[in-house]
Write an enzyme that holds these catalytic residues in place. Structure first.
Site, PDB file in Angstrom:
ATOM      1  N   ARG A 179       0.827  -1.213   0.000  1.00  0.00           N
ATOM      2  CA  ARG A 179       0.000   0.000   0.000  1.00  0.00           C
ATOM      3  C   ARG A 179       0.862   1.264   0.000  1.00  0.00           C
ATOM      4  NH1 ARG A 179      -4.919   2.238   1.948  1.00  0.00           N
ATOM      5  NH2 ARG A 179      -4.649   4.051   3.307  1.00  0.00           N
ATOM      6  N   TYR A 226      -5.186  11.050  -0.826  1.00  0.00           N
ATOM      7  CA  TYR A 226      -5.504   9.641  -1.070  1.00  0.00           C
ATOM      8  C   TYR A 226      -6.578   9.191  -0.096  1.00  0.00           C
ATOM      9  CZ  TYR A 226      -2.669   8.084   2.978  1.00  0.00           C
ATOM     10  OH  TYR A 226      -2.157   7.885   4.240  1.00  0.00           O
ATOM     11  N   TRP A 270       2.452   2.499   6.707  1.00  0.00           N
ATOM     12  CA  TRP A 270       2.897   3.707   6.008  1.00  0.00           C
ATOM     13  C   TRP A 270       2.130   4.934   6.477  1.00  0.00           C
ATOM     14  CZ3 TRP A 270       1.169   7.534   2.681  1.00  0.00           C
ATOM     15  CH2 TRP A 270       2.141   8.198   1.935  1.00  0.00           C
ATOM     16  N   ASP A 271       0.788   4.810   6.645  1.00  0.00           N
ATOM     17  CA  ASP A 271      -0.040   5.937   7.079  1.00  0.00           C
ATOM     18  C   ASP A 271       0.423   6.489   8.419  1.00  0.00           C
ATOM     19  OD1 ASP A 271      -1.594   3.900   5.462  1.00  0.00           O
ATOM     20  OD2 ASP A 271      -3.005   5.596   5.382  1.00  0.00           O
ATOM     21  N   THR A 272       0.633   5.568   9.363  1.00  0.00           N
ATOM     22  CA  THR A 272       1.041   5.982  10.702  1.00  0.00           C
ATOM     23  C   THR A 272       2.419   6.612  10.689  1.00  0.00           C
ATOM     24  OG1 THR A 272      -0.283   4.238  11.728  1.00  0.00           O
ATOM     25  CG2 THR A 272       1.508   5.160  13.041  1.00  0.00           C
TER      26      THR A 272
END
Length: 611
Positions: A83, A101, A193-195
Site C-alpha cells: 500500500r 488519497y 505507512w499511514d502511521t
C-alpha cells in the site's frame, strides 16, 4: 515514473490505491471526479489509480478509464509494492501540489473531501487526516475492527507520543513539499505507512490537522487482524526506537549502558551460584589445557581473514590475507569495547581508510559474513538438540531439570525439550531453505509464504527473508566461493567449540568424550546465539548465562564448574581477540576511537527532526 509535462494548471492530485478492485474501481473513480468537480475549477485536479500488481481486471478497467477521460491516469505496477509503496510511486508521478488519497471502498463520507483538500490547499496544514475516533464522532465499527483499532492507536500514542486519535484512517492529504521532505524517511511500504507518515511529519515540525469524519465500514477489510496487526505492532517498536531511543544513544551512553548490563548480568549469577565456589573451580583448572585452548582459538583467525577475502572477492575487491585478518581482529576488538556491534563499523572504516573500499561495500561484506555465522551456529546448535531427542539422550536432562528446579515434573520437562527440539528442527529446515533458495534463480521463499498467506504482512516478512537470502546469494553465484565460505564458517565455529571443550576439560569433568563434544557444540552455539542481541560489549554475561545453564542442565557438571568454564572460555577468546586487535592496530596505524567516530561520519546525517 516522472511527473507529466502536460499537466499545467493541475493543483490537486487524488490517488486511489487499488489492489484487485475490479468490482468497485469504476464507481469509485466516477464518484471521486464528480465530488472534486463540485468544489474545484475544471482542469485543476486529476485522479490517479495506483494499481498495485493486481491479478484481476483492475488494470484493464483503469486503462479504459484513463483513455476515456484526460483527468484520469493509470499508474501500473507489475508486482506488489504494498500500500505505501504504491502510494509513494503514484505521488511521485502526480502533477498537483496538493496530494490526496483515500480508500477505494469510499468508507469515508465523500462530503468531507472538500475539507480534506482545502486544509492543505489553503496552507492551513501541511498534512491533514480524517479521524473516526475524535470525541463526538466515533465510528460505528464491528468489534473485530473497532477493538484492534483502539488498541493500536493507543499504542501509537503511548510509544510514539502522537496526540492524534486515528492514525490509520484511509483519508489523508499532504502538500507536495511535505511529501518531498518525508517520503525518504518513511520506511514501511505496507499498512503502517499511514502511521509513519503522520509521526514523521509531527517529528519534523510540520503542521498536522486531524478532523472528524463520518465513516461506515464496507465489505471485507484487506487487513489481516492477526498478521497485519502483529506486524504493525513490531513497526511501532521499530519507529519508537528510531525516533525516540536511537538519537539519544551516544558513544558515552552506549559504553556506560553496556558496562552496566555486563555487571548486572554477572551479578545475577551470584543469586544462584556461590562466587567462592566459582573462584575455587577457576584456581583448580589445568592451565596447560587452557593454554592449548588459546592456541586452538588463535588458529581460527586466519580462517576468518580467508573467509572475508573470499566474500570481498565476490564483491570485486582482492586483498591480502594478512591485512584482512588484521581488519577482522580490529573490528572484533571494537565489538568487545563498544556495545551495539560498533566494531562492525570499525571494519568498514579500516577498509575505506586503508584500501579505499567504499563504505557500502564494507557494510555489505559484513552483512554476508554475519549471515553465514548465523546459519552455521543455528545448524550446529539445532542439529545437536534434535540429536538429543532422537537418540533418547534427553532423560538425563529431564532428571536434572525436574530434580533441581522446583515445580517442574519429568513430564513437563520432557514436553519442553520436545518442543525445543521441534523449534530447532524448524530452524535447521529454515536454514536449508534459505541456502537452497539462494542457489536458485526462482523466488522460493516468497512462493512458500504465499501458500500460507498473501496479505501485506506476509509480503513484508518475505521481503525481510529475501534480504537475508541476498547475503548468501552474494557468494552463491560462484560454486567455489560458496563452498569455501561455507566450509570456512564451519571450521571457524568448529574451532570455537573445540576451544570451549578444552577449557571445560581443564576442570577435570567426568564426562565421556561424545557427551563432552555434543554438549560443547550445543552450549557454544546457543551461547553465541544469545550474543546476537547487542546488549553488552562482546556479549559478556549473555554468553556465560547460556553456556552455564546448558552445561549444568545437560550434564552432571555442577553450576559453579559450568560457570567457571564459561568465564574462562570467554576470557581466553577475548584475550586472544584483544591481543590480536592491539597488534593489528599498531601494524595498520588505526585508532579504535577514531574509527568509531569516523564511521559515524561515513554516512550522511539525516535531516534533524523536531521533537
Amino acid at each position: 515514473m516522472d511527473r507529466p509535462r502536460d499537466a499545467a494548471g493541475v493543483e490537486v492530485s487524488v490517488v486511489l490505491p487499488a489492489y484487485n478492485e475490479e468490482r468497485t474501481i469504476e464507481d469509485t473513480v466516477e464518484t471521486t471526479l464528480s465530488t472534486l468537480a463540485s468544489f474545484l475549477p475544471p482542469g485543476s485536479f486529476e485522479v490517479l489509480v495506483a494499481e498495485d500488481g493486481c491479478d484481476d481486471r483492475t488494470p484493464e478497467i483503469a486503462d479504459r478509464l484513463a483513455a476515456a477521460d484526460d483527468r484520469v491516469r493509470h499508474v501500473h505496477s507489475d508486482e506488489r509494492l504494498g500500500r505505501g509503496g504504491a502510494l509513494e510511486r503514484a505521488f511521485a508521478a502526480a502533477a498537483g501540489e496538493t496530494l490526496v488519497y483515500f480508500d477505494t471502498d469510499l468508507a469515508t463520507d465523500m462530503g468531507h473531501l472538500s475539507e480534506l483538500v482545502e486544509r492543505v490547499r489553503s496552507g492551513e496544514a501541511d498534512v491533514a487526516t480524517g479521524s473516526r475516533w475524535m470525541p463526538g464522532q466515533v465510528a460505528d465499527r464491528p468489534a473485530k475492527r473497532g477493538v484492534p483499532s483502539r488498541v493500536y492507536n493507543g499504542l501509537v500514542r503511548l510509544f510514539l507520543r502522537s496526540p492524534l486519535r486515528d492514525h490509520q484512517c484511509g483519508f489523508k492529504a499532504l502538500s507536495r513539499e511535505a511529501f518531498e521532505r518525508l517520503h525518504d524517511r518513511v520506511e514501511d511500504e505496507h499498512w503502517f505507512w499511514d502511521t509513519e507518515l503522520l509521526v514523521r511529519a509531527q517529528r519534523a515540525g510540520l503542521e498536522v490537522a486531524e478532523f472528524p469524519v463520518e465513516w461506515e465500514p464496507k465489505g471485507d477489510t484487506k487487513v489481516d487482524l492477526v498478521r497485519d496487526v502483529f506486524g504493525m505492532g513490531s513497526q511501532i517498536l521499530r519507529l519508537w526506537w528510531q525516533v525516540s531511543v536511537s538519537p539519544r544513544i551516544t558513544r558515552r551512553v552506549s559504553v556506560g549502558a553496556g558496562a552496566l548490563l555486563t555487571v548486572l548480568a554477572l551479578a545475577l549469577m551470584t543469586l544462584y551460584l556461590d562466587p567462592g565456589a566459582v573462584l575455587a573451580e577457576l584456581e583448580d583448572a589445568d592451565l596447560g589445557l587452557v593454554a592449548l585452548a588459546g592456541v586452538v582459538y588463535l588458529l581460527s583467525w586466519p580462517l576468518r581473514g580467508g573467509r572475508y577475502r573470499d566474500i570481498l572477492a565476490e564483491l570485486g575487491y582482492h586483498e591480502r590475507l594478512g591485512f584482512l585478518t588484521g581488519a577482522v581482529f580490529i573490528s572484533q576488538t571494537g565489538n568487545l569495547v563498544f556495545p551495539l556491534r560498533a566494531g562492525d563499523g570499525v571494519r568498514a572504516y579500516v577498509m575505506k581508510a586503508r584500501r579505499d573500499i567504499p563504505y557500502p561495500t564494507g557494510f555489505a561484506s559484513l552483512a554476508v559474513e554475519r549471515v553465514f555465522d548465523l546459519l552455521t551456529i543455528t545448524v550446529l546448535g539445532g542439529a545437536v538438540l534434535v540429536g538429543y531427542v532422537l537418540t533418547g539422550a534427553t532423560e538425563s536432562v529431564v532428571a536434572t531439570l525436574s530434580g533441581s528446579v522446583p515445580g517442574i515434573d519429568p513430564r513437563s520437562a520432557r514436553t519442553a525439550l520436545t518442543v525445543a527440539a521441534g523449534v530447532a528442527a524448524a530452524a535447521v529446515l529454515a536454514t536449508a531453505t534459505i541456502v537452497v533458495s539462494a542457489r536458485r534463480d526462482g523466488n522460493l521463499i516468497r512462493r512458500l509464504l504465499s501458500r500460507v498467506s498473501s496479505d501485506s504482512y506476509a509480503d513484508y516478512v518475505a521481503g525481510v527473508l529475501e534480504s537475508f537470502v541476498g547475503g548468501v546469494q552474494t557468494v552463491a553465484a560462484d560454486r567455489g566461493a560458496f563452498a569455501r565460505v561455507g566450509a570456512s564458517s564451519l571450521a571457524i565455529w568448529g574451532l570455537d567449540v573445540v576451544t570451549a571443550i578444552l577449557v571445560l576439560a581443564a576442570f577435570d569433568v567426568a564426562l565421556a568424550t561424545p557427551t563432552l563434544v555434543a554438549v560443547g557444540f550445543f552450549a557454544v552455539s546457543v551461547g553465541n546465539l544469545a550474543k546476537v542481541l547487542p546488549l553488552s560489549p562482546g556479549g559478556i554475561g549473555l554468553y556465560e548465562a547460556a553456556f552455564t545453564l546448558l552445561v549444568a542442565g545437560l550434564t552432571p557438571v555442577t553450576g559453579p564448574t559450568a560457570f567457571g568454564a564459561a568465564i574462562l572460555d570467554h576470557a581466553v577468546k577475548n584475550l586472544v581477540t584483544v591481543a590480536g586487535g592491539v597488534v593489528s592496530m599498531l601494524a595498520l596505524n588505526v585508532s579504535l576511537t577514531t574509527a568509531v567516530d569516523e564511521t559515524g561520519a561515513g554516512d550522511p546525517d539525516p535531516e534533524p527532526e523536531v521533537e
